[in-house]
Scaffold this active site. Structure first.
Site, PDB file in Angstrom:
ATOM      1  N   LYS A 230       0.837  -1.195   0.000  1.00  0.00           N
ATOM      2  CA  LYS A 230       0.000   0.000   0.000  1.00  0.00           C
ATOM      3  C   LYS A 230       0.884   1.263   0.000  1.00  0.00           C
ATOM      4  CE  LYS A 230      -3.880  -2.372   2.269  1.00  0.00           C
ATOM      5  NZ  LYS A 230      -4.688  -2.509   3.524  1.00  0.00           N
TER       6      LYS A 230
ATOM      7  N   HIS B  76      -1.654  -5.480   1.430  1.00  0.00           N
ATOM      8  CA  HIS B  76      -2.896  -6.241   1.222  1.00  0.00           C
ATOM      9  C   HIS B  76      -2.558  -7.658   0.773  1.00  0.00           C
ATOM     10  CE1 HIS B  76      -6.772  -7.536  -0.411  1.00  0.00           C
ATOM     11  NE2 HIS B  76      -6.074  -7.976  -1.458  1.00  0.00           N
TER      12      HIS B  76
ATOM     13  N   ASN C 259      -1.821   0.000   7.230  1.00  0.00           N
ATOM     14  CA  ASN C 259      -1.275  -1.325   7.575  1.00  0.00           C
ATOM     15  C   ASN C 259      -0.435  -1.967   6.474  1.00  0.00           C
ATOM     16  OD1 ASN C 259      -3.376  -1.985   5.914  1.00  0.00           O
ATOM     17  ND2 ASN C 259      -4.405  -3.356   7.355  1.00  0.00           N
TER      18      ASN C 259
ATOM     19  N   GLU D 213      -9.179 -10.303  -7.782  1.00  0.00           N
ATOM     20  CA  GLU D 213      -8.308  -9.141  -7.616  1.00  0.00           C
ATOM     21  C   GLU D 213      -7.209  -9.093  -8.685  1.00  0.00           C
ATOM     22  OE1 GLU D 213      -9.113  -9.133  -2.781  1.00  0.00           O
ATOM     23  OE2 GLU D 213      -7.158  -9.768  -3.540  1.00  0.00           O
TER      24      GLU D 213
ATOM     25  N   TYR E 100     -12.260  -2.891  -2.975  1.00  0.00           N
ATOM     26  CA  TYR E 100     -12.807  -2.998  -1.616  1.00  0.00           C
ATOM     27  C   TYR E 100     -14.335  -2.904  -1.591  1.00  0.00           C
ATOM     28  CZ  TYR E 100      -8.192  -2.795   0.622  1.00  0.00           C
ATOM     29  OH  TYR E 100      -6.919  -3.082   1.055  1.00  0.00           O
TER      30      TYR E 100
HETATM   31  P1  GDP Z   1      -7.418  -7.347   5.624  1.00  0.00           P
HETATM   32  O1  GDP Z   1      -8.004  -8.450   4.801  1.00  0.00           O
HETATM   33  O2  GDP Z   1      -6.589  -7.854   6.776  1.00  0.00           O
HETATM   34  O3  GDP Z   1      -6.638  -6.338   4.799  1.00  0.00           O
HETATM   35  O4  GDP Z   1      -8.629  -6.561   6.325  1.00  0.00           O
HETATM   36  P2  GDP Z   1     -10.124  -6.239   5.789  1.00  0.00           P
HETATM   37  O5  GDP Z   1     -10.404  -6.947   4.508  1.00  0.00           O
HETATM   38  O6  GDP Z   1     -11.043  -6.475   6.933  1.00  0.00           O
HETATM   39  O7  GDP Z   1     -10.072  -4.668   5.546  1.00  0.00           O
HETATM   40  C1  GDP Z   1      -9.470  -4.158   4.389  1.00  0.00           C
HETATM   41  C2  GDP Z   1      -8.614  -2.977   4.776  1.00  0.00           C
HETATM   42  O8  GDP Z   1      -9.436  -1.959   5.324  1.00  0.00           O
HETATM   43  C3  GDP Z   1      -7.572  -3.233   5.876  1.00  0.00           C
HETATM   44  O9  GDP Z   1      -6.396  -3.837   5.404  1.00  0.00           O
HETATM   45  C4  GDP Z   1      -7.328  -1.834   6.392  1.00  0.00           C
HETATM   46  O10 GDP Z   1      -6.436  -1.107   5.530  1.00  0.00           O
HETATM   47  C5  GDP Z   1      -8.717  -1.204   6.292  1.00  0.00           C
HETATM   48  N1  GDP Z   1      -9.390  -1.284   7.574  1.00  0.00           N
HETATM   49  C6  GDP Z   1      -9.930  -2.375   8.163  1.00  0.00           C
HETATM   50  N2  GDP Z   1     -10.459  -2.057   9.353  1.00  0.00           N
HETATM   51  C7  GDP Z   1     -10.259  -0.728   9.520  1.00  0.00           C
HETATM   52  C8  GDP Z   1     -10.593   0.203  10.541  1.00  0.00           C
HETATM   53  O11 GDP Z   1     -11.179  -0.151  11.567  1.00  0.00           O
HETATM   54  N3  GDP Z   1     -10.217   1.500  10.349  1.00  0.00           N
HETATM   55  C9  GDP Z   1      -9.567   1.914   9.222  1.00  0.00           C
HETATM   56  N4  GDP Z   1      -9.234   3.198   9.095  1.00  0.00           N
HETATM   57  N5  GDP Z   1      -9.246   1.064   8.250  1.00  0.00           N
HETATM   58  C10 GDP Z   1      -9.584  -0.238   8.385  1.00  0.00           C
HETATM   59 MG    MG Z   2      -9.487  -8.391   3.345  1.00  0.00          MG
END
Ligand code: GDP
Ligand code: MG
Length: 162
Positions: free
Chosen positions: A20, A126, A123, A137, A60
């Site tokens: 990212k 991805h 974070n 994707e 997303y």
């Molecule tokens: P991943 O699969 O571990 O990347 O997590 P998810 O698919 O649940 O979420 C996608 C992305 O959304 C995450 O990698 C984070 O960059 C972002 N994200 C998830 N939860 C949060 C949150 O509570 N706050 C914010 N600002 N970003 C979030």
């Molecule tokens: Mg995810």
């Protein structure tokens, strides 16, 4: 009693892995690629790319209803990302282990997020969460002809003298 043999086989999969914008800006590209390379997976696609907003939104789309969705899309388009396809047995689950938990504060040390992050909104990386999402994707982020079909082969490390 006859010896028992356990076949440890995993389906060969492909995962869409993306560094990212914060990972690129912080100079973590080499470090992250190194971790996937030394694990043993094969790199099938790689590019530095400025994502348009529509692509980040589509990537997303499952999170559209979440409160952080608009901020997440802004984050992903805030600078160039590094798009990758890594292939290998069980790469989807294995990559998620290398990456660590979504919230870097909760991610184990030794994982990419655990070593390099402190908040979910930044974070670093991805990784696809299922083989189907991986293929979805890859099709979103790579065009026909951008992936390279090759086999990782250790003979490339050997030099022969006549
Ligand atoms: P991943 O699969 O571990 O990347 O997590 P998810 O698919 O649940 O979420 C996608 C992305 O959304 C995450 O990698 C984070 O960059 C972002 N994200 C998830 N939860 C949060 C949150 O509570 N706050 C914010 N600002 N970003 C979030
Ligand atoms: Mg995810």
């Amino acid at each position: 009693s006859s010896p028992r043999f356990f076949a440890v086989t995993q389906a060969v999969e492909r995962s869409y892995i993306m560094i990212k914008p914060d990972g690129v800006q912080r100079g973590l590209v080499g470090e992250i690629i190194t971790r996937f390379e030394r694990k043993g997976f094969s790199l099938k696609g790689l590019k530095l790319f400025q994502a348009p907003k529509e692509l980040a939104e589509e990537h997303y789309s499952e999170l559209k209803e979440r409160p952080f969705y608009p901020e997440l899309v802004k984050y992903i388009v805030s600078g160039p990302v590094v798009c990758m396809v890594w292939e290998g047995p069980g790469v989807i689950a294995s990559a998620r282990k290398l990456i660590g938990a979504t919230n870097p504060l909760l991610a184990e040390p030794g994982t990419i997020r655990g070593d390099f992050g402190i908040q979910s909104g930044r974070n670093v990386i991805h990784g696809s969460d299922s083989p189907d999402n991986g293929e979805r994707e890859i099709a979103l982020w790579f065009k026909e002809g951008e992936l390279v079909e090759w086999t990782r082969n250790r003979t490339h490390m050997l030099a022969f003298r006549a």
